[in-house]
Write an enzyme that holds these catalytic residues in place. Sequence first.
Site, PDB file in Angstrom:
ATOM      1  NE  ARG A 163     109.807 107.969 106.295  1.00  0.00           N
ATOM      2  CZ  ARG A 163     111.001 108.316 105.854  1.00  0.00           C
ATOM      3  NH1 ARG A 163     111.216 108.456 104.561  1.00  0.00           N
ATOM      4  NH2 ARG A 163     111.977 108.536 106.684  1.00  0.00           N
ATOM      5  N   PRO A 170     116.055 103.774 102.134  1.00  0.00           N
ATOM      6  CG  PRO A 170     117.314 102.939 103.905  1.00  0.00           C
ATOM      7  CD  PRO A 170     117.408 103.786 102.682  1.00  0.00           C
ATOM      8  CG  ASN A 171     112.072 103.784 106.272  1.00  0.00           C
ATOM      9  OD1 ASN A 171     111.470 102.726 106.468  1.00  0.00           O
ATOM     10  ND2 ASN A 171     113.154 104.118 106.955  1.00  0.00           N
ATOM     11  CB  ALA A 184     118.000 106.982 107.430  1.00  0.00           C
ATOM     12  NE  ARG A 218     113.381 116.306 109.204  1.00  0.00           N
ATOM     13  CZ  ARG A 218     113.154 115.058 108.784  1.00  0.00           C
ATOM     14  NH1 ARG A 218     113.484 114.711 107.553  1.00  0.00           N
ATOM     15  NH2 ARG A 218     112.571 114.193 109.589  1.00  0.00           N
ATOM     16  CD  GLU A 273     123.078 114.381  99.613  1.00  0.00           C
ATOM     17  OE1 GLU A 273     124.300 114.444  99.334  1.00  0.00           O
ATOM     18  OE2 GLU A 273     122.647 114.317 100.771  1.00  0.00           O
ATOM     19  CG  ASN A 318     115.955 110.942  99.177  1.00  0.00           C
ATOM     20  OD1 ASN A 318     116.679 110.839 100.172  1.00  0.00           O
ATOM     21  ND2 ASN A 318     114.714 111.390  99.237  1.00  0.00           N
ATOM     22  CG  HIS A 369     117.959 114.936 101.336  1.00  0.00           C
ATOM     23  ND1 HIS A 369     118.025 113.626 101.752  1.00  0.00           N
ATOM     24  CD2 HIS A 369     119.230 115.315 101.073  1.00  0.00           C
ATOM     25  CE1 HIS A 369     119.285 113.244 101.752  1.00  0.00           C
ATOM     26  NE2 HIS A 369     120.039 114.242 101.337  1.00  0.00           N
ATOM     27  CE1 TYR A 406     111.410 113.081 104.942  1.00  0.00           C
ATOM     28  CE2 TYR A 406     109.994 111.725 106.326  1.00  0.00           C
ATOM     29  CZ  TYR A 406     111.234 112.288 106.065  1.00  0.00           C
ATOM     30  OH  TYR A 406     112.283 112.079 106.921  1.00  0.00           O
TER      31      TYR A 406
HETATM   32  C1  DQA Z   1     115.119 112.327 103.551  1.00  0.00           C
HETATM   33  C2  DQA Z   1     115.730 112.958 104.805  1.00  0.00           C
HETATM   34  C3  DQA Z   1     116.397 111.891 105.662  1.00  0.00           C
HETATM   35  O1  DQA Z   1     116.959 112.477 106.827  1.00  0.00           O
HETATM   36  C4  DQA Z   1     115.394 110.844 106.096  1.00  0.00           C
HETATM   37  O2  DQA Z   1     116.024 109.810 106.813  1.00  0.00           O
HETATM   38  C5  DQA Z   1     114.598 110.303 104.956  1.00  0.00           C
HETATM   39  C6  DQA Z   1     114.168 111.202 103.889  1.00  0.00           C
HETATM   40  C7  DQA Z   1     114.331 113.355 102.715  1.00  0.00           C
HETATM   41  O3  DQA Z   1     114.081 113.075 101.553  1.00  0.00           O
HETATM   42  O4  DQA Z   1     113.951 114.415 103.231  1.00  0.00           O
HETATM   43  O5  DQA Z   1     114.232 109.132 104.959  1.00  0.00           O
HETATM   44  O6  DQA Z   1     116.169 111.834 102.730  1.00  0.00           O
END
Ligand code: DQA
Length: 145
Positions: free
Chosen positions: A17, A9-10, A76, A106, A97, A73, A99, A22
């Site tokens: 964003r 998501p997002n 959330a 964080r 994985e 990735n 990020h 990011y």
């Molecule tokens: C994320 C880190 C997550 O905590 C966050 O919700 C994201 C992006 C990252 O790529 O740093 O949406 O996965």
Amino acid sequence: MRLVVLNGPNLNLLGQREPEVYGRSTLAEIEAAVRERAAALGATLEWVQSNHEGALVDAVQGLKGRADGAIVNAAALTHTSLALRDAFLAVQVPFVEVHLSNVFAREPARRHSLLADLAAGFVCGFGALGYTLALEGLVERLRHA
Ligand code: DQA
């Protein structure tokens, strides 16, 4: 070698964003860089992004028999989704994985991943480059599996 990249998501909003967290690369730009490197490494790539947990569970289930490995990735959902964890446990397809941000630096809720202990490797804190680093690591791991 058949690889799938799954984005949660997002991540479709990357570039606009929270760029201070990011970075300024869009997801399309990250995809282009990963596709270029994957081609050079002789891997085919399928790229998925969804804002919906169920769609991502379907995508993980779909890895079985269709992919040699994945880069994930889960955004959330990393921190909340037992359903995604169960899907990875079910398919047993190796994944890395990734990020963009250093989740360990964080908020406490982001410091725990429901996927990390199932992963072949974990990359965080390198922004967009993390996807390519994950690709390198995954390909190396699969070649020596
Ligand atoms: C994320 C880190 C997550 O905590 C966050 O919700 C994201 C992006 C990252 O790529 O740093 O949406 O996965």
